[in-house]
Scaffold this motif. Structure first.
Motif, PDB file in Angstrom:
ATOM      1  N   LEU A 235      -2.094  26.686  -1.254  1.00 62.08           N
ATOM      2  CA  LEU A 235      -2.383  26.921   0.153  1.00 62.08           C
ATOM      3  C   LEU A 235      -1.336  26.206   0.995  1.00 62.08           C
ATOM      4  O   LEU A 235      -0.608  25.356   0.498  1.00 62.08           O
ATOM      5  CB  LEU A 235      -3.771  26.346   0.499  1.00 62.08           C
ATOM      6  CG  LEU A 235      -4.945  26.800  -0.360  1.00 62.08           C
ATOM      7  CD1 LEU A 235      -6.204  26.038   0.029  1.00 62.08           C
ATOM      8  CD2 LEU A 235      -5.170  28.304  -0.222  1.00 62.08           C
ATOM      9  N   LYS A 236      -1.301  26.550   2.242  1.00 61.56           N
ATOM     10  CA  LYS A 236      -0.372  25.899   3.164  1.00 61.56           C
ATOM     11  C   LYS A 236      -1.154  25.491   4.404  1.00 61.56           C
ATOM     12  O   LYS A 236      -1.919  26.295   4.937  1.00 61.56           O
ATOM     13  CB  LYS A 236       0.727  26.906   3.532  1.00 61.56           C
ATOM     14  CG  LYS A 236       1.928  26.296   4.181  1.00 61.56           C
ATOM     15  CD  LYS A 236       3.132  26.277   3.258  1.00 61.56           C
ATOM     16  CE  LYS A 236       4.321  25.639   3.917  1.00 61.56           C
ATOM     17  NZ  LYS A 236       5.500  25.642   3.079  1.00 61.56           N
ATOM     18  N   LYS A 238      -1.039  23.506   8.391  1.00 61.59           N
ATOM     19  CA  LYS A 238      -0.124  23.324   9.519  1.00 61.59           C
ATOM     20  C   LYS A 238       0.419  21.892   9.582  1.00 61.59           C
ATOM     21  O   LYS A 238       1.512  21.653  10.057  1.00 61.59           O
ATOM     22  CB  LYS A 238      -0.811  23.687  10.838  1.00 61.59           C
ATOM     23  CG  LYS A 238      -1.082  25.173  10.935  1.00 61.59           C
ATOM     24  CD  LYS A 238      -1.229  25.636  12.371  1.00 61.59           C
ATOM     25  CE  LYS A 238      -1.653  27.100  12.430  1.00 61.59           C
ATOM     26  NZ  LYS A 238      -0.634  28.001  11.838  1.00 61.59           N
ATOM     27  N   ARG A 239      -0.388  20.957   9.131  1.00 59.97           N
ATOM     28  CA  ARG A 239       0.105  19.587   8.985  1.00 59.97           C
ATOM     29  C   ARG A 239      -0.593  18.966   7.781  1.00 59.97           C
ATOM     30  O   ARG A 239      -1.505  19.550   7.218  1.00 59.97           O
ATOM     31  CB  ARG A 239      -0.092  18.760  10.251  1.00 59.97           C
ATOM     32  CG  ARG A 239      -1.540  18.656  10.732  1.00 59.97           C
ATOM     33  CD  ARG A 239      -1.606  17.975  12.093  1.00 59.97           C
ATOM     34  NE  ARG A 239      -0.966  18.788  13.107  1.00 59.97           N
ATOM     35  CZ  ARG A 239       0.198  18.471  13.722  1.00 59.97           C
ATOM     36  NH1 ARG A 239       0.804  17.337  13.427  1.00 59.97           N
ATOM     37  NH2 ARG A 239       0.718  19.270  14.613  1.00 59.97           N
ATOM     38  N   GLY A 258       6.101  19.710   1.964  1.00 62.35           N
ATOM     39  CA  GLY A 258       6.072  20.849   2.884  1.00 62.35           C
ATOM     40  C   GLY A 258       4.674  21.298   3.248  1.00 62.35           C
ATOM     41  O   GLY A 258       4.460  22.482   3.503  1.00 62.35           O
ATOM     42  N   ASN A 259       3.710  20.382   3.273  1.00 60.16           N
ATOM     43  CA  ASN A 259       2.328  20.721   3.655  1.00 60.16           C
ATOM     44  C   ASN A 259       1.707  21.787   2.767  1.00 60.16           C
ATOM     45  O   ASN A 259       0.892  22.591   3.209  1.00 60.16           O
ATOM     46  CB  ASN A 259       2.255  21.152   5.130  1.00 60.16           C
ATOM     47  CG  ASN A 259       2.652  20.036   6.072  1.00 60.16           C
ATOM     48  OD1 ASN A 259       2.557  18.861   5.719  1.00 60.16           O
ATOM     49  ND2 ASN A 259       3.099  20.394   7.264  1.00 60.16           N
ATOM     50  N   ILE A 295     -10.328  22.604   4.942  1.00 60.67           N
ATOM     51  CA  ILE A 295      -9.389  23.381   4.141  1.00 60.67           C
ATOM     52  C   ILE A 295      -9.610  24.872   4.342  1.00 60.67           C
ATOM     53  O   ILE A 295      -8.765  25.694   3.984  1.00 60.67           O
ATOM     54  CB  ILE A 295      -9.513  22.980   2.649  1.00 60.67           C
ATOM     55  CG1 ILE A 295      -8.192  23.223   1.918  1.00 60.67           C
ATOM     56  CG2 ILE A 295     -10.665  23.675   1.982  1.00 60.67           C
ATOM     57  CD1 ILE A 295      -8.157  22.630   0.519  1.00 60.67           C
ATOM     58  N   GLU A 297      -9.339  26.490   6.894  1.00 63.55           N
ATOM     59  CA  GLU A 297      -8.336  27.041   7.825  1.00 63.55           C
ATOM     60  C   GLU A 297      -6.957  27.185   7.189  1.00 63.55           C
ATOM     61  O   GLU A 297      -6.031  27.731   7.797  1.00 63.55           O
ATOM     62  CB  GLU A 297      -8.208  26.140   9.055  1.00 63.55           C
ATOM     63  CG  GLU A 297      -9.387  26.262   9.986  1.00 63.55           C
ATOM     64  CD  GLU A 297      -9.484  25.069  10.932  1.00 63.55           C
ATOM     65  OE1 GLU A 297      -8.431  24.459  11.226  1.00 63.55           O
ATOM     66  OE2 GLU A 297     -10.616  24.743  11.342  1.00 63.55           O
ATOM     67  N   ALA A 298      -6.808  26.681   5.969  1.00 60.74           N
ATOM     68  CA  ALA A 298      -5.497  26.742   5.313  1.00 60.74           C
ATOM     69  C   ALA A 298      -5.108  28.182   5.033  1.00 60.74           C
ATOM     70  O   ALA A 298      -5.957  29.062   4.903  1.00 60.74           O
ATOM     71  CB  ALA A 298      -5.535  25.940   4.017  1.00 60.74           C
ATOM     72  N   ALA A 299      -3.799  28.405   4.950  1.00 63.27           N
ATOM     73  CA  ALA A 299      -3.287  29.754   4.668  1.00 63.27           C
ATOM     74  C   ALA A 299      -3.109  29.935   3.161  1.00 63.27           C
ATOM     75  O   ALA A 299      -2.607  29.051   2.473  1.00 63.27           O
ATOM     76  CB  ALA A 299      -1.954  29.968   5.374  1.00 63.27           C
ATOM     77  N   TRP A 300      -3.519  31.071   2.694  1.00 67.76           N
ATOM     78  CA  TRP A 300      -3.387  31.443   1.290  1.00 67.76           C
ATOM     79  C   TRP A 300      -1.920  31.676   0.934  1.00 67.76           C
ATOM     80  O   TRP A 300      -1.187  32.297   1.703  1.00 67.76           O
ATOM     81  CB  TRP A 300      -4.165  32.729   1.057  1.00 67.76           C
ATOM     82  CG  TRP A 300      -4.039  33.268  -0.326  1.00 67.76           C
ATOM     83  CD1 TRP A 300      -3.212  34.272  -0.747  1.00 67.76           C
ATOM     84  CD2 TRP A 300      -4.774  32.845  -1.479  1.00 67.76           C
ATOM     85  NE1 TRP A 300      -3.395  34.493  -2.086  1.00 67.76           N
ATOM     86  CE2 TRP A 300      -4.345  33.636  -2.564  1.00 67.76           C
ATOM     87  CE3 TRP A 300      -5.755  31.879  -1.699  1.00 67.76           C
ATOM     88  CZ2 TRP A 300      -4.868  33.482  -3.846  1.00 67.76           C
ATOM     89  CZ3 TRP A 300      -6.268  31.735  -2.973  1.00 67.76           C
ATOM     90  CH2 TRP A 300      -5.822  32.525  -4.030  1.00 67.76           C
TER      91      TRP A 300
END
Lengths: 374, 374, 374, 374
Positions: A235-236, A238-239, A258-259, A295, A297-300
C-alpha cells in the motif's frame, strides 16, 4: 567444452545467491544455475523483516544463528552497495509485537525477561506510551513488546545485491537453466545435468527453496519439507503512517521507503500455486484495520505470493549430505530466509572450505537429524 | 474551509519536489499540486547523469550553478535517505566523453585546458589506457576526456525522495489536481483554482516543466519554452560492462546498480507525444553498438520517453515574475533538471525568504531577460 | 483421495489445451498439469500466423496436415467463442511472400505452379499491383506471392480459449504443478508424480513443448528435439499500415486488431533463455524497415521471446510411445504450433479413442521414425 | 499549415470515439484531440454492463434512450469488428438484480410490472429456481429480478474499436494533445488552441468526461457536473462461477471471457484521485462474498479506478451550446457511458447534420435545462 567449477549452486534465490557471494569472496570459481530468473520466487515475495526475536521467542541454536545473521547486516549493507551499487534498504527501526487482548498481554510480557536474560533489547511499552510513539495504532491495542534490534531490508534488493556482487567477484549466473539430475561418480556428486548441458564441480549445493525436493529425493535424502504459500500486498500512504514494524496476531505491517507499506502474510501449506486469493487479501485487510484503522485510506499497489520451504521440525537444513560426498543442502528456511541468508552463505562456505562450524549449529541444522531418521 | 499556505507549488516533478523539500526544511507550510502522479513525467524518464562538465563545456553562470548543484549531492544523499528511506543511487563514477574520429579528438582535447583552468578535474585518456579502463569500448574509440566529478543518480528515486522527505517535514502533496487558473488580487498572485477547488498562499511557484506554458501565458509571461521529447531504454547485462558513463556522439550509456544500463537519448522538439518510436530505438541501438559492440548481447528491459522543457536561449527560468508579486517560475531545465534540482530548490527558497541570490545567477535565469523582452 | 482420470495432459500450452478441449468434447475426464501458468511460454509468444503455405512450400504429409488444421479455424472460432467467450481474432487476410531481389523473384515464382496444382490459391502479384494493394511496401519490393488462405489468430487468445472451453466442458487445469516422474506399472504408464502429489489416468499425454525432454528421456524415448528461441516485438501505428501479413527474408510483419503490428522472429537454437537481446531487436528492426520504411514512425509497445521445440527432421512428434502403452507424445511443432494445434488435438483424441488415423500422418509423425531409430 | 476540419472532438473516451466513428461514417473530416491516451480514463475502467433496465428502473426519456442504445450493440459488434478487427465482447447474458432481504424482495418485485408494461423482458426468479440457474449464489438470496436483455461488453475494447474504426474511415486521433482554449469568432466557436498548436473546424464537440469542466466554463456554460470515483477489481476463477451478471446492493459481479470476473464499483463523489483505496476494496470484497460466498477462492488480478462525470439531475448533457454556434457538448453520462455511447454518437452526428432529434431527448439532455438555468 568441459568447464570445471569449484562449486555449482542450484537456485538463485536469496540463499543460493548468498552462498555464491560468500564463495566468490573467497576466490572460488562459482556457477549458479536457476530454472527461472534471479530472485524470481519467494525471495522477492518476502516483506524483509529481520525478526530474529520477533519470530523466535526462546533461546535455541536457531535463535543464536538468527541473531548472528542479523548482526551481519550493517556491514553487509556497505559491502553489497560497493560491489553491486544496490541499496538493500536496511532499517533498524524495531518491531512492535502488539497485544490486542489481555491474554496476549500476558503471553507477550512473559517473553521479555527471557529475552533480556539473553542480552537482547526488548521492552514492554504500555498503551499510553505506545499511542504516543505510534499514534496510528488502534486505541484497542493494550501495549506492545518493542524489539529494538529487529529491523528489515528489501528482500528483492538483497537477493539482487548478492547476485550482482557475486558476478562482480567473478561468479556466473545462468538463468533459465533447469537442473534435471545430479551426476554421481563413485559415491561422490561431481556435477549436474541440465536442459542446457552438463556442468561439473567439486561441490554441488542444492539451494532451491521449496523446489529442492526432486533433486534431494534423487540423492536419496527424504527431507521432510513442504511448501507454505504466503500472500502479501503493498500500500502507499500520503505520509508515514507507522514508524516501526507492527506485528500483530496473524498480520504484520512493515513500513518501507517512500511511504510504502507491505502487509503480510497468510500461511497456506501444501501448495505451489502462486496466485493470490480473495480469501487471503480479505483476511489480511480485516486484521490490519483492527490494528491500524487509518490504513483504510491507504492506496492499493499490488498483491503477490511466495512459496516458502518449511521443514517438519521447523528448522532449516544446512549441511552436507550424510552419505554423498560433494553434496550440500541449504533449504527449509521458511519465513526466515531473508534474515538467515547472510549467515547461511557463510556456513556453507565454511563447510566447503573445511572450516569448523559451531557444534550446536552443525547438529541442529544437519540433514541427518536423529529425530527424522529413525 | 479556507486553508492558507505559505507556498503553493504547481508540479511534482524533480524541480517542484526539490522546492517543496527546501521550503519544508525551512519551516514553511507547503502544498504541491500535481495534475497526474509524483514523478510521473520527465523526472522519471531521465537517465540521471550529473553532467555538469559533460553537458556544459565552457564557463558561464549556468556552468557555475551546475557545479554548485552537483556539489550538493553527497550531503543530499544522506539527508534524503534519513528523511525518506530512499537511496538516490548517487555514484561519482565519472563520465567518458569518447572520440570516434580525429575531428572529435581535436574538439574534445581543446576543452580540457579550459576546464582545468576552472579548477575542474578533467583529463585526456589516450586509446591504449582507455581500453584498459573500459575494455568493452570499441577498438575504434580514439581516446576520451574523463570527467571525474560528473556522476549520476536515479532520477525517479531522487524525485520520490524529495517528495517523501517533504511530506515527512510536513508538506502536503495532492496528486490528480489540475491547476486551471491563477488567482490574482491587486496585482498580486494569491492562489490557484483547480479541479479540486481553490488553494490560497502567499507564494505560488510554477514548476510544471514543459506543461507550465498555459499558466504562464495566463500570467502574461510569454516565456519562449518548447517541449523536447527524449527517448530512452534500459538493458541488463550478465556482469558489469562499463565502469563509467560513456558519452558519445548522440548517445550515452549509463551504468546503473544491478548490472543495468540506461541508454539515451533522442531529441525531438515540438511534441508532447510520449510514445517511443521505432526510429528512436533504431538510431540509439546503432550508435551504442558502434561505441560498445558487446552491448548487442545485453537483454532488453523496456523503453520510455520524457518531455523536457527547453528555452530559446537554452537557459532555465528561475526567478520571480517581473510584474506580479507572489509568482515564481522554475522551468526550462531541459536535459539538466536532475543535476540542477538541488540548487534550484535552494534558489527559489532563498527568493521566497528574501535572501540575496548570487547576482550573475539572478540575472542569467530571471524570467525578464533583455535578450527576450525587447 | 485417489482420483482416476481418463487422461492426464502434461503442459497447458496451445497443444496441451487443444488436446484437453478435444478430449473433453468427447466426454473424457481430463486433467491438465502445468508447471507454470496456462499459455505461459511459447504459446503466448507466437505471432499467430496460420502459414500453411507460407511456411511449407511443397506437398508432404505435414503440408496436408497443416492445410487440414487451417481449415478448422472458421468453425473453431465460433465454437470457442461460445464455450469460452474468447474471440481468437481469426483473420483470413492473406500473406504476402515478398521478393526484394531478382533471385527471390525467381525462387518464389517457381513455388506458385506447384501450389496451384495442389489446389491452393496462390498467385504472383507484380510490383505495380503490389504497391497499390500495399502502399506502405518499399519501392524496392519486386513483387510478391499472395497466399489468400493463409491467415492468423491471436496465439494467447487461442490458447486461453482452448483452456477455458475445456474447463467449461469439465476439464481440470492445475497450474503450478510440476510433473517429476511417470508412473509405470507392467510396461504401462498409469499416471504421474508431481510436486502436488500423484495423479492416475488411463492415458498420459506429454505436450510440454521444449520442456518435454526430461519426461521423455525417463520414458526411454530419446526424441531428438531441441529448443529454438524466437524473439518478437509489437508496435502500434496511427492507422492501418499493411492489410495482409508481410513475410520477407527473415522477418514478418503481422497486422493485428487495433492498428497493432507484431514483428518476428529471430531463430536462436539451443537455448532456453527467454530474454530478448539487443541483437535480436536490432536485426528485426533493420529488416522490417527495408520492407516497410514508414514503419519507423510506429510506436514501440514491448518485446518478448518464446522457446519453440524443434525436431531433427523438422517434423512434429504426434503419436503413441513405441513401447509403453498409455503414453502419448505431442511436441516438436516448432514455428507451427498455433497452426497445427486444432488438428493435433483431434489426432491425439482419435488415437486415444482407438480411431483410425490417416496412414501417412501416422507414419510421418510417429515417435519411432525409421530415419531416427536405426 | 492551416487544416480545416469538419469537426474537432475533445476527448478520446468512449463518447468522443463514438462521435468520431459516427461522423467519419457519414464522410465528415474529423480530428479527435486527447490530452492523454485513447481510452485512458473512465472508459477503460468501466465494467461494461449494458444495464438499461438494471440502472434505470422507470420510464423516462433516458430509459428510452438507453434502450435504443442497447439495441444498437448486436449490429455494432459486427461493424466494429469489420472495421477495426476488435471484438467488443458483447454478451447478452442477462443481469440478476438480487434480493437479500424481504424488503428488497418487495422493492424489486414492484419494478417488474412497470417494466413489462414497457414491453421489457423482466421476470421474478424465486429462490429455488435461482439457485438452480446460479448455484454459486448464497443460500441467503431470496430471489432475483432477471433482466434478459441487459448484457455487457468490454469497455476498453469498445472504446478502442470505435477509435480504430474511426481511423480506418479517415479520422485522425492526436494523443498527448491538451486543449487549452476555444477559439471564438463572432459568437461562433471555430476551433481550439492546444499545446500542439491551433486546430480549426466548423464544429467543436466537448466530450471530455469529468475533465470537460474547464473548457465549458470558459464557454460560459456553468454545467453543474462533478466527478464520481468508482473503484473496481478483477478476479479469475478456475471455471465459470456465475452465468449472468449479479447485481446486488452496492456491488456487482460481471462474468467476462476466460473465467474472469469484474467486481465493482464504489461511489466517491468530488475527487479526481484515481488511486484505489483499502476501504474501497474491503467494502466490495465483503459485499461480494455475501452474495457469492465461493468467490473467496478466486484469484486476484488487479484493481483500478475511474472518474465518472455526474450531473446535478443525473441526466447526461448532449446537445448544442445555447448561445455559441458551432459548440456541442456530450458529457455527464456517469455510470452509463458505455451503454449510452452508441446512441450518443448518433445523436451528436444528427445535430451536426441538421437532422431532427427526437423531441423529448432533445429537451431532456439539452445543456440549457429550465431546472438548471433559472
Amino acid at each position: 567444452m568441459h568447464t570445471q567449477y569449484d562449486a555449482i549452486i542450484v537456485g538463485a534465490g536469496v540463499i543460493g545467491c548468498s552462498i555464491a557471494y560468500n564463495l566468490s569472496k573467497r576466490g572460488r570459481k562459482v556457477i549458479v544455475l536457476e530454472r527461472g530468473k534471479i530472485a524470481g520466487k519467494a525471495s522477492s515475495a518476502a516483506a524483509g523483516m529481520l525478526g530474529a526475536q520477533t519470530e523466535l521467542e526462546e533461546d535455541s541454536p536457531l535463535f543464536q544463528f538468527a541473531k548472528a545473521s542479523r548482526a551481519m547486516f550493517p556491514q553487509l549493507e556497505k559491502d553489497l552497495k560497493g560491489l553491486s551499487g544496490i541499496d538493500i534498504e536496511f532499517q533498524q527501526n524495531g518491531i512492535y509485537k502488539v497485544a490486542m487482548t489481555e491474554e496476549e498481554v500476558s503471553r507477550i510480557q512473559r517473553l521479555i525477561p527471557a529475552q533480556q536474560e539473553l542480552g537482547e533489547m526488548s521492552e514492554w511499552i504500555p498503551a499510553a506510551e505506545l499511542h504516543v510513539k505510534e499514534p496510528a495504532l488502534s486505541k484497542d491495542t493494550l501495549g506492545a513488546m518493542f524489539i529494538r534490534n529487529d529491523g528489515q531490508v528489501s528482500s528483492p534488493a538483497l537477493t539482487m545485491a548478492f547476485a550482482t556482487a557475486a558476478t562482480t567477484l567473478g561468479a556466473e549466473i545462468h538463468e533459465y537453466t533447469d537442473v534435471h539430475h545430479l551426476i554421481e561418480e563413485n559415491e561422490r556428486i561431481t556435477g549436474v545435468k541440465t536442459n542446457q548441458g552438463s556442468f561439473h564441480a567439486d561441490h554441488v549445493i542444492v539451494a532451491g527453496g521449496a523446489w529442492s525436493e526432486q533433486l534431494l529425493q534423487e540423492a536419496g535424502v527424504e527431507l521432510p519439507t513442504y511448501p507454505v504459500k504466503g500472500e502479501c500486498f503493498s500500500l502507499k500512504t500520503k505520509r508515514r503512517l507507522v514508524n516501526g514494524t507492527i506485528f500483530s496476531n496473524e498480520v504484520y505491517i512493515v513500513p518501507k521507503p517512500g511511504n510504502q507499506l507491505i502487509i503480510g502474510a497468510t500461511e497456506k501449506p501444501g501448495t505451489f500455486d502462486e496466485s493470490v486469493t480473495v480469501e487471503g487479501i480479505s483476511s489480511l485487510m480485516e486484521k490490519m484495520q483492527q490494528v491500524v484503522p487509518a490504513i483504510k485510506e491507504a492506496a492499493w499497489e499490488r498483491a503477490w505470493a511466495g512459496i516458502r520451504p518449511q521443514s517438519a521440525d521447523s528448522l532449516p537444513y544446512m549441511g552436507t549430505h550424510p552419505d554423498k560426498e560433494g553434496l550440500y543442502i541449504a533449504t527449509g528456511h521458511y519465513r526466515n530466509g531473508i534474515l538467515l541468508a547472510p549467515k547461511t552463505g557463510e556456513l556453507i562456505a565454511d563447510l566447503i572450505d573445511g572450516k569448523q562450524v559451531q557444534d550446536d549449529w552443525f547438529s541442529a541444522f544437519q540433514t541427518k537429524r536423529t529425530s527424522l531418521h529413525v
